[in-house]
Enzyme design. Structure first.
Site, PDB file in Angstrom:
ATOM      1  N   LYS A  74     -13.198  -8.182  -7.562  1.00  0.00           N
ATOM      2  CA  LYS A  74     -14.032  -8.644  -5.831  1.00  0.00           C
ATOM      3  C   LYS A  74     -15.806  -7.963  -6.224  1.00  0.00           C
ATOM      4  CE  LYS A  74     -10.630  -5.134  -3.745  1.00  0.00           C
ATOM      5  NZ  LYS A  74     -10.512  -4.420  -3.102  1.00  0.00           N
ATOM      6  N   LYS A 106       0.391  -1.091   0.342  1.00  0.00           N
ATOM      7  CA  LYS A 106       0.327  -0.326   0.009  1.00  0.00           C
ATOM      8  C   LYS A 106       0.792   1.357  -0.508  1.00  0.00           C
ATOM      9  CE  LYS A 106      -4.149  -1.788  -0.138  1.00  0.00           C
ATOM     10  NZ  LYS A 106      -4.597  -1.590  -0.730  1.00  0.00           N
TER      11      LYS A 106
HETATM   12  O1  OSB Z   1      -7.627  -1.817  -2.153  1.00  0.00           O
HETATM   13  O2  OSB Z   1      -7.229  -4.000  -2.599  1.00  0.00           O
HETATM   14  C1  OSB Z   1      -7.713  -2.543  -1.771  1.00  0.00           C
HETATM   15  C2  OSB Z   1      -8.919  -4.422   1.431  1.00  0.00           C
HETATM   16  C3  OSB Z   1      -9.503  -3.264   1.641  1.00  0.00           C
HETATM   17  C4  OSB Z   1     -10.300  -2.563   0.913  1.00  0.00           C
HETATM   18  C5  OSB Z   1      -9.665  -2.436   0.161  1.00  0.00           C
HETATM   19  C6  OSB Z   1      -8.797  -2.920  -0.737  1.00  0.00           C
HETATM   20  C7  OSB Z   1      -8.107  -3.907   0.618  1.00  0.00           C
HETATM   21  C8  OSB Z   1      -6.604  -5.040   0.224  1.00  0.00           C
HETATM   22  C9  OSB Z   1      -6.689  -6.392   0.442  1.00  0.00           C
HETATM   23  O3  OSB Z   1      -5.876  -4.699  -0.247  1.00  0.00           O
HETATM   24  C10 OSB Z   1      -6.786  -7.262   1.769  1.00  0.00           C
HETATM   25  C11 OSB Z   1      -6.893  -8.011   1.767  1.00  0.00           C
HETATM   26  O4  OSB Z   1      -7.912  -9.101   1.896  1.00  0.00           O
HETATM   27  O5  OSB Z   1      -5.290  -9.131   1.617  1.00  0.00           O
HETATM   28 MG    MG Z   2      -6.921  -2.108  -4.934  1.00  0.00          MG
END
Ligand code: OSB
Ligand code: MG
Length: 375
Positions: free
Chosen positions: A268, A168
């Site tokens: 997703k 991130k």
């Molecule tokens: O942007 O992919 C995203 C988790 C919550 C909200 C948004 C995101 C995420 C993640 C995935 O990055 C984390 C995971 O489930 O392993």
């Molecule tokens: Mg993402």
């Protein structure tokens, strides 16, 4: 052919502390409030599903509370008083009569896929069209307090076998962090970054510095509703852009292809309104030679079951955010828990439905509210 005849929908909120807080450019999560659904059909069959909305609308407009309202007030009553021939029909119907609320709609639509799999005595993965028995898994690394901690966590993840590391990032925590991680991992470990909409076109020159690190992708750098500027940015970058928040259905994928906004798509099922639109996005991307991968929303083992089944389809060519249960939870709410061996999660191909058993006692212990619709 059996029909889908849902007689009761139970909404349930549970609270589960994350083993490790998860920080992104737009928010921080320490404990998950999770909305679970049970759908019960006229034959007494039951399916569990998970609504992936979070506590605050910092990733997506929906929240646990708006999804609860949408499900109780609009979605459940519409579904309960109708009979559907197939899950695709549930999707078409909900799409036609309710604008938005994709995560709430998806929770119902996905459970109707599981009910169909149970009726046909096949696994959800086979019903969807699985072509693999194991799916590759990547890890999503939240923003860390400092680079030393980040590098240490990344090393641990690599040693666990993850097939891809995703960091991130946000303005101020990006280039240096990526440089340190690439240095620690060496050139061969697939590495990507996810900005969750944190940049603007004014950052273009800054973002071109990422091109030096051979990243698999830069996920969602710009605003969720801005395909045009993503196309501008993609022109300036060598690194492929992947869209997450910007894709809520096939029409955004088509616009993305026309504008050349990105080269990879994160699917997703919650964000796009269910498995029917996920399959449509999968097929559209395949037709345009755009690889897809399955994103994650810090799901429990219930949400994970649907994601793993989806990721077994042919165009899921890149590792998904499909971490095993132990990454997030002290103890999951399904058995067996999801595990990973050599960076791979096994797709339960030979058990009807989701392939995991829901731990009701554990769920009861974690439940903070329940509402039955249609009983
Ligand atoms: O942007 O992919 C995203 C988790 C919550 C909200 C948004 C995101 C995420 C993640 C995935 O990055 C984390 C995971 O489930 O392993
Ligand atoms: Mg993402």
């Amino acid at each position: 052919m059996a029909k889908l005849d849902v007689k009761e929908i139970v909404l349930r909120e549970i609270r589960m502390p994350l083993r490790e807080a998860f920080a992104t450019s737009s928010g921080r999560e320490e404990a998950r409030r999770i909305l679970l659904l049970q759908l019960i059909d006229a034959q007494g069959r039951e399916s569990w599903s998970e609504c992936v909305a979070m506590t605050r609308p910092d990733y997506w407009p929906e929240t646990v509370d708006t999804a609860w309202l949408a499900l109780r007030a609009w979605i459940a009553p519409l579904v309960l008083h109708r009979t559907f021939a197939a899950p695709q029909e549930v999707h078409l119907f909900l799409q036609a009569v309710i604008r938005g609320h994709n995560m709430a709609k998806a929770a119902v639509e996905m459970a109707t896929w599981d009910l169909t799999a149970q009726q046909q005595q096949v696994s959800l993965a086979r019903l969807l069209g699985a072509v693999r028995e194991k799916v590759a898994t990547g890890v999503a690394m939240g923003i860390q307090p400092d680079t030393t901690t980040l590098v240490q966590k990344v090393r641990e993840a690599r040693d666990l076998g993850y097939r891809r590391i995703k960091l991130k990032v946000k303005p101020g925590t990006d280039i240096e962090a990526v440089a340190a991680v690439r240095e620690a991992l060496g050139p061969d470990t697939p590495l990507s970054v996810d900005a969750n909409c944190a940049y603007t076109l004014a950052d273009t020159e800054h973002l071109t510095k990422l091109d030096a690190f051979d990243l698999l992708m830069l996920e969602q750098p710009l605003a969720w509703n801005d395909l045009t500027r993503h196309a501008e940015l993609q022109k300036a970058l060598k690194t492929p852009i992947c869209l997450d928040e910007s894709i809520s259905g096939v029409s955004e994928v088509e616009a993305m292809v026309t504008l050349q906004s990105a080269r990879i798509v994160n699917i997703k099922p919650g964000r796009v309104g269910g498995l029917t639109p996920s399959l449509a996005i999968h097929d559209t991307c395949l037709a345009h030679a755009i690889p897809v991968w399955c994103g994650g929303m810090l799901e429990t083992g219930i949400g994970r079951a649907y994601n793993v089944a989806l990721a077994s389809l042919p165009n899921f060519k890149l590792p998904g955010d499909l971490s095993p249960s132990a990454r997030y939870w002290e103890r999951d709410i399904v058995s067996p828990e999801w595990t990973m061996t050599d960076g791979l999660v096994t797709v339960p191909l030979d058990r009807p439905g989701l392939g995991v058993t829901v731990d009701r006692d554990r769920i009861d212990d974690l439940t903070v509210r329940v509402e039955r619709v249609g009983a």
